[in-house]
Design an enzyme around this catalytic site. Structure first.
Site, PDB file in Angstrom:
ATOM      1  N   ASP A  87       0.870  -1.168   0.000  1.00 55.61           N
ATOM      2  CA  ASP A  87       0.000   0.000   0.000  1.00 55.61           C
ATOM      3  C   ASP A  87       0.916   1.229   0.000  1.00 55.61           C
ATOM      4  OD1 ASP A  87      -2.159   1.693   0.026  1.00 55.61           O
ATOM      5  OD2 ASP A  87      -3.178   0.726   1.698  1.00 55.61           O
TER       6      ASP A  87
HETATM    7  C1  NOJ Z   1      -4.009   4.009   0.248  1.00 56.77           C
HETATM    8  C2  NOJ Z   1      -5.193   3.111   0.384  1.00 56.77           C
HETATM    9  O1  NOJ Z   1      -5.121   2.385   1.589  1.00 56.77           O
HETATM   10  C3  NOJ Z   1      -5.326   2.120  -0.773  1.00 56.77           C
HETATM   11  O2  NOJ Z   1      -6.570   1.476  -0.647  1.00 56.77           O
HETATM   12  C4  NOJ Z   1      -5.196   2.810  -2.090  1.00 56.77           C
HETATM   13  O3  NOJ Z   1      -5.335   1.871  -3.129  1.00 56.77           O
HETATM   14  C5  NOJ Z   1      -3.870   3.524  -2.153  1.00 56.77           C
HETATM   15  N1  NOJ Z   1      -3.815   4.506  -1.096  1.00 56.77           N
HETATM   16  C6  NOJ Z   1      -3.634   4.198  -3.490  1.00 56.77           C
HETATM   17  O4  NOJ Z   1      -4.484   5.271  -3.652  1.00 56.77           O
END
Ligand code: NOJ
Length: 758
Positions: A301
């Site tokens: 993530d």
């Molecule tokens: C953080 C989030 O937790 C995740 O779900 C997302 O895909 C990413 N950012 C990218 O935007």
């Protein structure tokens, strides 16, 4: 109105022996069939420098479009020229949340000028629609129609792919049992079976007839794993769950997504019992690859690798890169740590060359599967983006999905549907009118300004729009000067009140945890004031989570849960308010009496000291101030029909060997309006070597019933539906007695029983 009556269960003995399961439903599912690297991939890897390899493992937020995200980029990748230069140098595998096919074209052309001409991949958070916005995933789960989610995911993929996007960071398949956690809004709720069915459907919708096709996008099941189990519902906080709970509750939706072909997964931000998921080799390698045979790609993530420093797990950036990479994270999102440290770590022998090449192979294989080597500009065709978005068909689907997502919690005295003519309607509340808080908290490409609000929907539906008055009455979080007075005056002059209150978009979603899951105080005050006028009230709740309803809101005769419905929310709500459509959705999350009951989920374990029916008794499990159960249980939702359940039959009462048990019940609509009923099958294992939940959903079916019509609904229960994780950590079933219910929610139903025989 729901009527239930118990039928005699039949318990005729039958023969059978437990057979070996061909395919256990939990713990041992097999991932997508091995997407072997095409022959050219290894030849390409042999020609790559360590820096080019690390570049293939480095994903960055887009310099255009993802404004908030790109502001956090490391300095080498935070503007257009730098990202184009990185593409030309083969230092970046792709970007995410970029805007527009023109930008994607420029980047791809730059990548095609790089030494090895490896195409970039464009990813995005396409969670519940692209430019056409469908209900938030939690709302759509309320439809209890996975096939609907498959259709909306398909439509979202068609739009997103026309902008050059080939990879979506969806579906979010985290089970959410604590409504304080703001990201409840992104998943399918608290139930494992519902979570599995929606995970599978969304993957199928996104990936369509094959991810190499120009109108398909690759799915990413996220966040692996147990992200929704954060302590006290605080986003990003600690998770400490047993391996059994991981395997029984948090893993199955991921397994369903992988079984449906999801080619990627995202490591979650949280630690699990002391080890951050991003650095968790047991999770990302032993279970994911070793047990499940997952052959796709693992992405971190957003700065998840770097965050292991703050977790107190990695000493510094280099250590974080090493730990994440060795645990099994193939691609790093946003931190830039892989680009910075992997070549050195490999040169020093701290990371094996084979692991480096393996991760690169997975990335290149993914790009090959997406058709990017053959047609790097295949999804980027002039004019297509404009033609494919917000088509009449997509907007009609948005309206259909929205009305199928609205849950009617109460309808005392048949207040709904409202007459279209002859009644003065006061539409009151901060969500009555205006292009705000319509599409929901987590939509990168949608626009509230293009969505239809409630007032517009209602005015278009009634015979005389002049009979509709609107009064905001209150701000979302703060009172509005003179607001209550104006709302009370509007209420006095009306025949019926529609009260549009609840949460703003930014009260749920990432990083938006709440300690009290209530209607904000100024809106509650508004509700009390207008209720005192004494007119019939229909409450239309806007919400990204389960709410604990209080006072005049809870006591209103009619309550609709509308979540964030997306582009066509206003017309969809009008369809329900005025009876063009009978509400058919069900709660995918329990609505508790009080916030302090969270985490609350219907499938909790029994206590050793249950409070007997009746008032609370000393030294029995109960709260001092609130009931133990939910105010509105999981699975609950009313229709405009009058639904009655009868005639439960439970096969021969025995489930043996490799056999099945046929369960049937009659469901009738005794009302005067057509309805769709979600018929639910629950089971309880009475005694086992590991305690089992008080009820677990095993199947459900949504059926249409004309007025006066009745249908026999049949379910088939198999031995593997009764599996649980035994004391030895392995899936097992044990002979013995089970209770079952067929009914309209987790708290009602016709009750029967059967015996599982060895
Ligand atoms: C953080 C989030 O937790 C995740 O779900 C997302 O895909 C990413 N950012 C990218 O935007």
């Amino acid at each position: 109105m729901i009527k239930t009556e118990l039928s005699r269960r039949s318990l005729i003995a039958g023969a059978g022996a437990l057979g070996l399961l061909a395919r256990p439903a939990i713990g041992l599912a097999i991932g997508p069939a091995g997407d072997q690297a095409p022959a050219f991939v290894d030849a390409l890897i042999a020609r790559m420098t360590p820096e080019e390899k690390a570049g293939q493992l480095t994903l960055m937020a887009s310099a255009i479009g993802g404004a908030a995200a790109s502001a956090l980029n490391p300095p080498n990748a935070n503007n257009v020229e730098q990202q184009l230069a990185a593409a030309r140098a083969g230092q970046i595998t792709g970007i995410f949340n970029g805007a527009g096919s023109d930008w994607h074209r420029r980047l791809q052309q730059a990548a095609l000028q790089s030494r090895l001409k490896i195409p970039m991949v464009f990813a995005a958070d396409v969670i519940h629609g692209f430019r056409t916005v469908f209900p938030v995933p939690l709302g759509e789960a309320a439809s209890f129609e996975p096939e609907l989610a498959e259709r909306t995911a398909r439509a979202a993929a068609e739009e997103a792919s026309a902008a050059g996007i080939a990879w979506t960071f969806a579906p979010m398949v985290d089970i959410a049992r604590d409504a304080r956690w703001g990201r409840s809004v992104e998943g399918a709720g608290e139930d494992v079976l519902l979570g599995r069915r929606f995970a599978e459907a969304r993957v199928k919708g996104f990936q369509g007839r094959g991810v190499d096709r120009d109108d398909c996008v690759l799915a990413c099941a996220k966040h692996f794993a147990a992200y929704g189990a954060a302590e006290a519902g605080l986003d990003y906080s600690t998770v400490d769950v047993s391996e059994r709970t991981l395997r029984e509750v948090y893993f199955p939706p991921f397994q369903a997504a992988f079984d449906a072909g999801a080619g990627t997964t995202m490591a979650s931000f949280n630690e699990i019992s002391g080890v951050p998921a991003t650095g968790n080799r047991w999770l990302l390698t032993d279970v994911l690859r070793g047990e499940w045979g997952f052959s796709g790609l693992v992405v971190s993530d957003y700065t998840g690798d770097e965050e292991m420093i703050a977790h107190g797990f990695a000493a510094d950036g280099r250590d974080a890169a090493r730990l994440a990479f060795l645990a099994g994270v193939d691609m790093s999102m946003q931190s830039g740590l892989y680009a910075k440290y992997l070549p050195g770590l490999v040169a020093e022998g701290a990371v094996p060359q084979a692991r480096f090449d393996q991760a690169v192979r997975r990335v290149l294989t993914m790009k090959a599967r997406l058709g990017l080597f053959d047609r790097p500009l295949g999804r980027i065709v002039a004019g297509r983006e404009r033609e494919r978005v917000r088509t009449p068909a997509a907007l009609e689907l948005a309206r259909e999905a929205a009305r199928r997502s609205v849950v009617m919690l109460k309808n005392d005295g048949g207040l709904l549907p409202l007459a279209k003519a002859g009644r003065r309607i006061a539409l009151i509340g901060p969500f009555a009118e205006g292009q705000h808080d319509l599409i929901g908290p987590w939509n990168v490409y949608g626009d509230d300004k293009q969505a239809v609000d409630l007032a517009t929907g209602i005015r278009a539906a009634v015979a005389d729009p002049k009979l509709v008055t609107v009064a905001a009455g209150s701000g979302i979080d703060a009172p509005l000067a003179g607001g209550i007075e104006a709302a009370v005056a509007a209420a006095r002059a009306a025949d019926v009140l529609v009260l549009a209150i609840g949460e703003s978009s930014n009260m749920s979603g990432e990083a938006q945890s709440r300690t009290a899951i209530t209607v904000p105080a100024p809106q509650q005050a508004l509700a009390e004031a207008v209720a005192a006028v004494g007119k019939p009230i229909v409450v239309v709740l806007k919400n990204g989570r389960a709410l604990a309803l209080e006072g005049a809101v809870r006591d209103a005769p009619a309550i609709l849960v509308s979540w964030f419905l997306g582009s066509e929310g206003g017309p969809a709500l009008a369809d329900i308010l005025f009876g063009a459509y009978s509400p058919s959705a069900r709660l995918p999350v329990s609505f508790p009496y009080e916030s302090g009951q969270e985490p609350y989920h219907y499938d909790h374990k029994p206590t050793g000291r249950p409070n007997p029916p009746g008032p609370p008794q000393e030294y029995k499990a109960h709260y001092r101030t609130a009931p133990n159960e939910a105010l509105f249980p999981f699975g609950h939702g009313l229709t405009y029909g009058e639904i009655a359940y009868s005639g439960l039959s439970v096969g021969d009462g025995r489930l043996g060997g490799s056999g099945t048990l046929s369960i049937a019940a009659t469901v009738a609509n005794k009302g005067r309006r057509a309805a769709e009923e979600v018929v639910q099958l629950y089971v309880r294992d009475r005694t086992a070597s590991v305690t089992r939940p008080v009820r677990q959903l095993k199947d459900f079916r949504k059926i249409a019933l004309a007025p006066g019509e009745s249908k026999t609904v049949r379910f088939t229960l198999r031995r593997e539906d009764l599996l649980f994780i035994g004391q030895d950590g392995k899936p097992t079933v044990e002979p013995g007695w089970f209770d079952l219910w067929v009914g309209p929610s987790a708290a009602e139903g016709l009750q029967g029983a059967f015996e599982l025989v060895a």
